[in-house]
Design an enzyme around this catalytic site. Sequence first.
Site, PDB file in Angstrom:
ATOM      1  N   ASP A  31     -28.964  21.077  49.582  1.00 47.53           N
ATOM      2  CA  ASP A  31     -28.066  19.876  49.690  1.00 47.53           C
ATOM      3  C   ASP A  31     -29.008  18.891  50.718  1.00 47.53           C
ATOM      4  O   ASP A  31     -30.038  19.392  51.046  1.00 47.53           O
ATOM      5  CB  ASP A  31     -26.953  20.129  50.728  1.00 47.53           C
ATOM      6  CG  ASP A  31     -25.887  19.099  50.542  1.00 47.53           C
ATOM      7  OD1 ASP A  31     -24.864  19.416  49.968  1.00 47.53           O
ATOM      8  OD2 ASP A  31     -25.909  18.054  51.335  1.00 47.53           O
ATOM      9  N   LEU A 246       4.841  21.597  37.165  1.00 48.41           N
ATOM     10  CA  LEU A 246       6.175  20.956  36.809  1.00 48.41           C
ATOM     11  C   LEU A 246       6.846  20.700  38.064  1.00 48.41           C
ATOM     12  O   LEU A 246       8.143  20.501  38.174  1.00 48.41           O
ATOM     13  CB  LEU A 246       6.992  21.925  36.130  1.00 48.41           C
ATOM     14  CG  LEU A 246       6.677  22.106  34.515  1.00 48.41           C
ATOM     15  CD1 LEU A 246       7.403  23.181  33.714  1.00 48.41           C
ATOM     16  CD2 LEU A 246       6.444  20.691  33.841  1.00 48.41           C
ATOM     17  N   CYS A 256     -10.143  14.515  42.249  1.00 48.02           N
ATOM     18  CA  CYS A 256     -10.351  14.639  40.878  1.00 48.02           C
ATOM     19  C   CYS A 256      -9.409  13.747  40.053  1.00 48.02           C
ATOM     20  O   CYS A 256      -9.784  13.057  39.262  1.00 48.02           O
ATOM     21  CB  CYS A 256     -10.499  16.092  40.427  1.00 48.02           C
ATOM     22  SG  CYS A 256     -11.637  16.777  41.226  1.00 48.02           S
TER      23      CYS A 256
HETATM   24  N1  LIG Z   1     -13.560  19.172  44.167  1.00 50.14           N
HETATM   25  C1  LIG Z   1     -13.056  19.670  43.110  1.00 50.14           C
HETATM   26  O1  LIG Z   1     -12.045  20.231  42.993  1.00 50.14           O
HETATM   27  C2  LIG Z   1     -14.052  19.708  41.753  1.00 50.14           C
HETATM   28  C3  LIG Z   1     -13.610  20.432  40.575  1.00 50.14           C
HETATM   29  C4  LIG Z   1     -14.072  20.143  39.373  1.00 50.14           C
HETATM   30  C5  LIG Z   1     -15.233  19.153  39.301  1.00 50.14           C
HETATM   31  N2  LIG Z   1     -15.557  18.416  40.571  1.00 50.14           N
HETATM   32  C6  LIG Z   1     -16.641  17.593  39.992  1.00 50.14           C
HETATM   33  O2  LIG Z   1     -17.803  18.381  40.736  1.00 50.14           O
HETATM   34  C7  LIG Z   1     -18.778  17.302  41.368  1.00 50.14           C
HETATM   35  C8  LIG Z   1     -18.903  17.462  42.890  1.00 50.14           C
HETATM   36  O3  LIG Z   1     -17.631  17.523  43.485  1.00 50.14           O
HETATM   37  P1  LIG Z   1     -17.456  18.303  44.717  1.00 50.14           P
HETATM   38  O4  LIG Z   1     -16.012  17.991  45.275  1.00 50.14           O
HETATM   39  O5  LIG Z   1     -18.097  19.361  44.967  1.00 50.14           O
HETATM   40  O6  LIG Z   1     -18.201  16.988  45.813  1.00 50.14           O
HETATM   41  P2  LIG Z   1     -18.734  16.997  47.645  1.00 50.14           P
HETATM   42  O7  LIG Z   1     -18.623  15.680  47.700  1.00 50.14           O
HETATM   43  O8  LIG Z   1     -17.909  18.343  48.201  1.00 50.14           O
HETATM   44  O9  LIG Z   1     -20.254  17.794  47.341  1.00 50.14           O
HETATM   45  C9  LIG Z   1     -21.080  17.154  46.828  1.00 50.14           C
HETATM   46  C10 LIG Z   1     -22.337  17.798  47.625  1.00 50.14           C
HETATM   47  O10 LIG Z   1     -23.657  17.034  46.969  1.00 50.14           O
HETATM   48  C11 LIG Z   1     -24.347  16.731  48.113  1.00 50.14           C
HETATM   49  N3  LIG Z   1     -25.719  15.818  47.584  1.00 50.14           N
HETATM   50  C12 LIG Z   1     -25.518  14.465  47.220  1.00 50.14           C
HETATM   51  N4  LIG Z   1     -26.795  14.212  46.823  1.00 50.14           N
HETATM   52  C13 LIG Z   1     -27.595  15.214  46.822  1.00 50.14           C
HETATM   53  C14 LIG Z   1     -28.768  15.306  46.387  1.00 50.14           C
HETATM   54  N5  LIG Z   1     -29.830  14.261  45.906  1.00 50.14           N
HETATM   55  N6  LIG Z   1     -29.470  16.724  46.616  1.00 50.14           N
HETATM   56  C15 LIG Z   1     -28.670  17.520  46.883  1.00 50.14           C
HETATM   57  N7  LIG Z   1     -27.377  17.580  47.479  1.00 50.14           N
HETATM   58  C16 LIG Z   1     -26.935  16.369  47.163  1.00 50.14           C
HETATM   59  C17 LIG Z   1     -23.797  16.092  49.222  1.00 50.14           C
HETATM   60  O11 LIG Z   1     -24.272  16.251  50.488  1.00 50.14           O
HETATM   61  C18 LIG Z   1     -22.486  16.952  49.116  1.00 50.14           C
HETATM   62  O12 LIG Z   1     -22.635  18.233  50.164  1.00 50.14           O
HETATM   63  C19 LIG Z   1     -17.955  15.934  41.045  1.00 50.14           C
HETATM   64  O13 LIG Z   1     -18.535  15.292  39.922  1.00 50.14           O
HETATM   65  C20 LIG Z   1     -16.401  16.272  40.970  1.00 50.14           C
HETATM   66  O14 LIG Z   1     -15.849  15.407  40.263  1.00 50.14           O
HETATM   67  C21 LIG Z   1     -14.885  18.574  41.725  1.00 50.14           C
END
Ligand SMILES: NC(=O)c1ccc[n+]([C@@H]2O[C@H](COP(=O)([O-])OP(=O)(O)OC[C@H]3O[C@@H](n4cnc5c(N)ncnc54)[C@H](O)[C@@H]3O)[C@@H](O)[C@H]2O)c1
Length: 425
Positions: A31, A246, A256
């Site tokens: 991260d 539902l 999301c």
């Molecule tokens: N949260 C959900 O329920 C969910 C479910 C399915 C898919 N997604 C998708 O997954 C992706 C991530 O979602 P999330 O909820 O985990 O996001 P999040 O914001 O919780 O986590 C993203 C992480 O990436 C880190 N980050 C940013 N730039 C970085 C880099 N250059 N190098 C390393 N780390 C970096 C951030 O510090 C953060 O900790 C999104 O595209 C989201 O739409 C989310």
Amino acid sequence: MAEIAVIGAGYVGLTTGACLAHLGHEVTVADIEIQRVEALQRGEIPFVEPKLSEIVNAGIKSNKLKFVVGAKNACKKAEFHFLCLPTPPNGDGSTDLSYFQAGVEEISDILPPNSILINKSTVPVGTAAEIDNQIERTDLAVVSNPEFLAEGNAVNDFLHPSRIVIGAVIPEAATRVAELYSQINAPVLATSWESAELIKLTANAFLAMKLTFVNEIATLCEKTGADIQDVMMGIGYDPRIGASYLNPGPGWGGSCFPKDSSSLAHVARKVGFDFSLLEHTIELNKQHVERTAVKIQATLPKANSIRKIAAWGLTFKAGTDDLRSSPAIAVLRHLINDQNTIYAYDPTITESIKQIPEVLIETDPYVCAENADVIVILTEWENFKNLDMSRVMKVMKSPNLVDTRNLFKRKEMEKLGFIYYGMGV
Ligand SMILES: NC(=O)c1ccc[n+]([C@@H]2O[C@H](COP(=O)([O-])OP(=O)(O)OC[C@H]3O[C@@H](n4cnc5c(N)ncnc54)[C@H](O)[C@@H]3O)[C@@H](O)[C@H]2O)c1
């Protein structure tokens, strides 16, 4: 067992990394936030997610799970690189790919030959092809492997998914990625990049549409005297419809559904397709949130006096501390005015929230209810059901209860003396 890098230690990346380590792989999660990485190295989870702490700590103990600052430090030796980076919405509904592209840019030169770059972030259709162009490496494969986990049940969803979607151009790359999941019992769907990307957006847009439909029928129930719970049970037995998703609510939200629906609508606009069904679904959800706020406002005294609204639940759903695009916050925003004072209690929130600083946070639900003109239940936390509602009623100024999640039964609440307002009941 494979050597894996996971970029991004958020809800998806941390769950992915910990679960892959649980399956026996050697995983390094990276991260950019130093504090987050240091906390994770100590086994501290930066957000609320059931079961995650156990598998993260088991992974650290077995030395299968490591945390580092910076994607490069994770990817140098790995064979598989999972991108779990944020893809937030832009103002026009399109997807902000800047974090995602920056992450790819950072590692594209140092990825070992013959390794595979796997995207788990939710992205517009065409992104895998763009990454493939961006990295300019013929010795690497790009794979789209969208994640379907739901916050609050993320570990379970990852280890017991309904399906695993793998979009690839090179079949051998798809096979290698599928092998990472070989211990998981789920159908594996090998598709093109574009189909994999569209599957993810379509799944969330469809669920959002289903919820909007339920919310619309709930409103119709209120106007016709029908009971939404009976109506939904009646249709849920039909296997073509299915019994999940539902339940009506204050409006859908979360990190999301809103962004993925808007992203899909934007994808459609970009290719010149008028996807008015989806555009209208998004608009109807906004209207439903407003309607929920109007329902709450209508319970308040009309006289020119200060009213107190006590809100229970702020997160977008139970089981998470995630406030991103929470419908609870959207509803409360409509209620902020000079005459309303709003107090809120949520089991996961202890400090004021920057999106709505006007809302005062209480850490005790009973204190929150004191002298309230109305209690509004906005998140379906199960433990609300265990509260002593007769005690709650006694401390309130007026016994109004707006239950936007239908957590309680009207008859039981009326027996206690509440004036009960549910959704479609
Ligand atoms: N949260 C959900 O329920 C969910 C479910 C399915 C898919 N997604 C998708 O997954 C992706 C991530 O979602 P999330 O909820 O985990 O996001 P999040 O914001 O919780 O986590 C993203 C992480 O990436 C880190 N980050 C940013 N730039 C970085 C880099 N250059 N190098 C390393 N780390 C970096 C951030 O510090 C953060 O900790 C999104 O595209 C989201 O739409 C989310």
